[in-house]
Design a protein around this motif. Sequence first.
Motif, short mmCIF file in Angstrom:
data_model
loop_
_atom_site.label_atom_id
_atom_site.label_comp_id
_atom_site.label_asym_id
_atom_site.label_seq_id
_atom_site.Cartn_x
_atom_site.Cartn_y
_atom_site.Cartn_z
N UNK A 115 0.82 -1.22 0.00
CA UNK A 115 0.00 0.00 0.00
C UNK A 115 0.85 1.27 0.00
N UNK A 116 1.99 1.33 0.73
CA UNK A 116 2.81 2.55 0.69
C UNK A 116 3.21 2.99 -0.71
N UNK A 117 3.35 2.04 -1.64
CA UNK A 117 3.66 2.42 -3.02
C UNK A 117 2.55 3.29 -3.61
N UNK A 181 -0.67 9.03 -23.67
CA UNK A 181 -1.58 10.16 -23.51
C UNK A 181 -1.25 10.98 -22.27
N UNK A 182 -0.81 10.32 -21.22
CA UNK A 182 -0.55 11.04 -19.96
C UNK A 182 0.87 11.59 -19.88
N UNK A 183 1.84 10.80 -20.36
CA UNK A 183 3.25 11.22 -20.30
C UNK A 183 3.86 11.07 -21.69
N UNK A 184 3.65 12.02 -22.57
CA UNK A 184 4.13 11.89 -23.96
C UNK A 184 5.64 11.78 -24.08
N UNK A 185 6.38 12.34 -23.13
CA UNK A 185 7.84 12.37 -23.26
C UNK A 185 8.50 11.07 -22.77
N UNK A 189 8.94 6.09 -13.75
CA UNK A 189 9.45 4.90 -13.07
C UNK A 189 8.33 4.20 -12.31
N UNK A 190 8.44 2.88 -12.23
CA UNK A 190 7.53 2.05 -11.45
C UNK A 190 6.09 2.06 -11.96
N UNK A 195 0.77 -0.26 -11.57
CA UNK A 195 -0.37 -0.77 -12.31
C UNK A 195 -0.75 -2.16 -11.80
N UNK A 196 0.24 -3.00 -11.54
CA UNK A 196 -0.04 -4.32 -10.99
C UNK A 196 -0.71 -4.26 -9.63
#
Length: 255
Positions: A115-117, A181-185, A189-190, A195-196
């Motif tokens: 959860x801390x992630x 779409x969210x981070x075009x560049x 990290x992580x 997502x998992x």
Amino acid sequence: MYSKVLAPLQTSTPAFYGVYREKSSRRTWLVIEYLKGASRDVSKTNDAVIHAARWIGRFHSLNEKRVSSNQLGFLRKYDAKYYVGWARRANRLFGHRRTERPWLPQLCARFEELVPYLLKARKTVIHGEYYPTNVIYQNGTSRPADWQSAAIAVGQIDLAALTQNWPKRMVERLGREYVRARWPKAEPDRFDRLFGIARVYMTLRWLGDPGLASPSIRRSIFSRRPGHLSIRSQNLVRKYRRFLEELRSEEESFN
């Protein structure tokens, strides 16, 4: 949500017209735009669900810098207690059948450790229930509706909801579309790790809701002969079995 979050961004959601409260019944009606000819489920075509992944990616990008605004103070913020609650309820409802699902208590405990992630990752405004059935598709445009579960949390939660029950290759495709779409560049990290974890959270959210599955349905999930159940109950049994299978497939990545 419509007036303070969606309207300023001029998003392609159904137009909000107002609220009407009935004095006699005390019911509240939300009056929004009727979209003629629209489909209320983007899972019907690949193009529609891909567009929905892009839409939510752009939405999350636009709202990242707004989460600290006082204007959005009405939104719920997911905290450790919130996440842990779903895992513990899911374990209480389904983890006692150790002979059939000996791995479930361990997975729920491992989720609590991770959860801390979710708490440390960058936050944005999320839909909260971004399932394909909550995204209206009309003439090549996604129009998400039903924003009552909106909150401030990691955006991967919405992507996890959108990709539930899709084949692995399609999940990967939708993830790529979302990231672009969210981070075009560059992908952060992580991302895959978060997502998992978000995918496990979304499944635990279903399993951890005691109001969705009656005791008889929960017993039938573990029975080879579930007895006489209505069609709706049979569908629920199949859905819960699928959720448990999805959790089982995620277990290895959690170790």
